[in-house]
Enzyme design. Structure first.
Site, PDB file in Angstrom:
ATOM      1  N   GLU A   4      -3.750   3.922   1.466  1.00  0.00           N
ATOM      2  CA  GLU A   4      -4.096   4.100   2.870  1.00  0.00           C
ATOM      3  C   GLU A   4      -4.240   5.588   3.158  1.00  0.00           C
ATOM      4  O   GLU A   4      -3.304   6.364   2.946  1.00  0.00           O
ATOM      5  CB  GLU A   4      -2.999   3.515   3.765  1.00  0.00           C
ATOM      6  CG  GLU A   4      -3.204   3.785   5.247  1.00  0.00           C
ATOM      7  CD  GLU A   4      -1.974   3.437   6.063  1.00  0.00           C
ATOM      8  OE1 GLU A   4      -1.537   4.284   6.864  1.00  0.00           O
ATOM      9  OE2 GLU A   4      -1.431   2.318   5.898  1.00  0.00           O
ATOM     10  N   HIS A  11       4.488  12.227  -6.758  1.00  0.00           N
ATOM     11  CA  HIS A  11       3.110  11.881  -7.065  1.00  0.00           C
ATOM     12  C   HIS A  11       2.940  10.376  -7.008  1.00  0.00           C
ATOM     13  O   HIS A  11       3.911   9.635  -6.995  1.00  0.00           O
ATOM     14  CB  HIS A  11       2.705  12.397  -8.459  1.00  0.00           C
ATOM     15  CG  HIS A  11       3.481  11.772  -9.575  1.00  0.00           C
ATOM     16  ND1 HIS A  11       4.653  12.303 -10.049  1.00  0.00           N
ATOM     17  CD2 HIS A  11       3.259  10.640 -10.312  1.00  0.00           C
ATOM     18  CE1 HIS A  11       5.115  11.544 -11.024  1.00  0.00           C
ATOM     19  NE2 HIS A  11       4.295  10.524 -11.206  1.00  0.00           N
ATOM     20  N   GLU A  36      -0.854  11.434 -10.836  1.00  0.00           N
ATOM     21  CA  GLU A  36      -0.679  11.396 -12.277  1.00  0.00           C
ATOM     22  C   GLU A  36      -1.627  10.355 -12.855  1.00  0.00           C
ATOM     23  O   GLU A  36      -1.644   9.214 -12.392  1.00  0.00           O
ATOM     24  CB  GLU A  36       0.760  11.053 -12.639  1.00  0.00           C
ATOM     25  CG  GLU A  36       1.008  11.050 -14.128  1.00  0.00           C
ATOM     26  CD  GLU A  36       2.448  10.669 -14.479  1.00  0.00           C
ATOM     27  OE1 GLU A  36       2.886  11.052 -15.559  1.00  0.00           O
ATOM     28  OE2 GLU A  36       3.108   9.964 -13.668  1.00  0.00           O
ATOM     29  N   ASN A  47      -5.155  11.726  11.348  1.00  0.00           N
ATOM     30  CA  ASN A  47      -4.783  12.011  12.733  1.00  0.00           C
ATOM     31  C   ASN A  47      -5.751  13.062  13.254  1.00  0.00           C
ATOM     32  O   ASN A  47      -5.849  14.155  12.688  1.00  0.00           O
ATOM     33  CB  ASN A  47      -3.335  12.503  12.805  1.00  0.00           C
ATOM     34  CG  ASN A  47      -2.369  11.414  12.426  1.00  0.00           C
ATOM     35  OD1 ASN A  47      -2.279  10.403  13.104  1.00  0.00           O
ATOM     36  ND2 ASN A  47      -1.665  11.601  11.325  1.00  0.00           N
ATOM     37  N   HIS A  96       0.823  -1.199   0.000  1.00  0.00           N
ATOM     38  CA  HIS A  96       0.000   0.000   0.000  1.00  0.00           C
ATOM     39  C   HIS A  96       0.861   1.254   0.000  1.00  0.00           C
ATOM     40  O   HIS A  96       2.056   1.200   0.246  1.00  0.00           O
ATOM     41  CB  HIS A  96      -0.973   0.030   1.196  1.00  0.00           C
ATOM     42  CG  HIS A  96      -0.317   0.222   2.525  1.00  0.00           C
ATOM     43  ND1 HIS A  96      -0.018  -0.824   3.366  1.00  0.00           N
ATOM     44  CD2 HIS A  96       0.096   1.333   3.176  1.00  0.00           C
ATOM     45  CE1 HIS A  96       0.546  -0.366   4.467  1.00  0.00           C
ATOM     46  NE2 HIS A  96       0.630   0.950   4.371  1.00  0.00           N
ATOM     47  N   ARG A 153      -1.370  11.131   4.346  1.00  0.00           N
ATOM     48  CA  ARG A 153      -1.999  11.689   5.544  1.00  0.00           C
ATOM     49  C   ARG A 153      -2.980  12.765   5.102  1.00  0.00           C
ATOM     50  O   ARG A 153      -2.638  13.605   4.278  1.00  0.00           O
ATOM     51  CB  ARG A 153      -0.953  12.255   6.485  1.00  0.00           C
ATOM     52  CG  ARG A 153      -0.001  11.188   6.978  1.00  0.00           C
ATOM     53  CD  ARG A 153       1.017  11.743   7.978  1.00  0.00           C
ATOM     54  NE  ARG A 153       2.026  10.766   8.271  1.00  0.00           N
ATOM     55  CZ  ARG A 153       1.883   9.726   9.088  1.00  0.00           C
ATOM     56  NH1 ARG A 153       0.740   9.538   9.696  1.00  0.00           N
ATOM     57  NH2 ARG A 153       2.866   8.881   9.304  1.00  0.00           N
TER      58      ARG A 153
END
Length: 124
Positions: free
Chosen positions: A54, A72, A119, A58, A5, A9
Site C-alpha cells: 500500500e 526493510h 531487500e 498524504n 498488506h 508513506r
C-alpha cells in the site's frame, strides 16, 4: 490468518508508482481517493501474489523521517543476478550482491524514491 498488506508513506505518488512498476513489475490492484481528507491509497501486487503493497500519499506532506526503527521489506526472485543487472542498468540505487558468512551471494538492497530499503533475495 494471513498477511494482508504493508504500507509505506510516499511523498510523490507518481514517482513511487513509476519506481515500483518499473523495478518490480508491480501492478495497481486498486486505488482509494479521499480528497476531503487529503490522502490517496494505492495498492500494488506482483503477478500471481495477492499480498499488497500500500502506497499512502498524504497531499500536504513534504517528506517522512524513516527514523531508526524501519528495516526493510523483502521481495524474492528466481533470477537474482538478472534482476540485479536490470536494476543496475536502469540506474537504481542498489548495493552489490551480498552474502552471509559461508553462503554464496543471495541478496542485495535497492532504495526507493523515499529512502525505503527493499531487500531482494534469491527464491528458495
Amino acid at each position: 490468518m494471513k498477511m494482508a498488506h504493508t504500507c509505506v508513506r510516499v511523498k510523490n505518488l507518481e514517482e513511487s508508482l513509476e519506481f515500483y512498476t518499473t523495478a518490480f513489475d508491480f501492478t495497481e490492484s486498486r486505488r482509494r481517493d479521499f480528497p476531503e481528507h487529503k490522502f490517496t491509497l494505492v495498492y500494488l501486487t506482483l503477478p500471481g501474489d495477492p499480498y499488497e503493497l500500500e502506497l499512502t500519499y498524504n497531499y500536504d506532506s513534504e517528506a517522512y523521517d524513516l527514523g531508526n526503527g524501519y528495516g526493510h521489506i523483502a521481495i524474492s526472485t528466481k533470477d537474482l543476478e538478472g534482476l540485479h543487472e536490470k536494476h543496475k542498468e536502469a540506474g537504481f540505487n542498489i548495493t552489490e550482491l551480498k552474502h552471509l558468512p559461508g553462503v554464496p551471494p543471495s541478496y542485495y538492497f535497492i532504495i526507493d524514491p523515499d529512502g525505503y530499503k527493499i531487500e531482494i533475495i534469491r527464491e528458495k
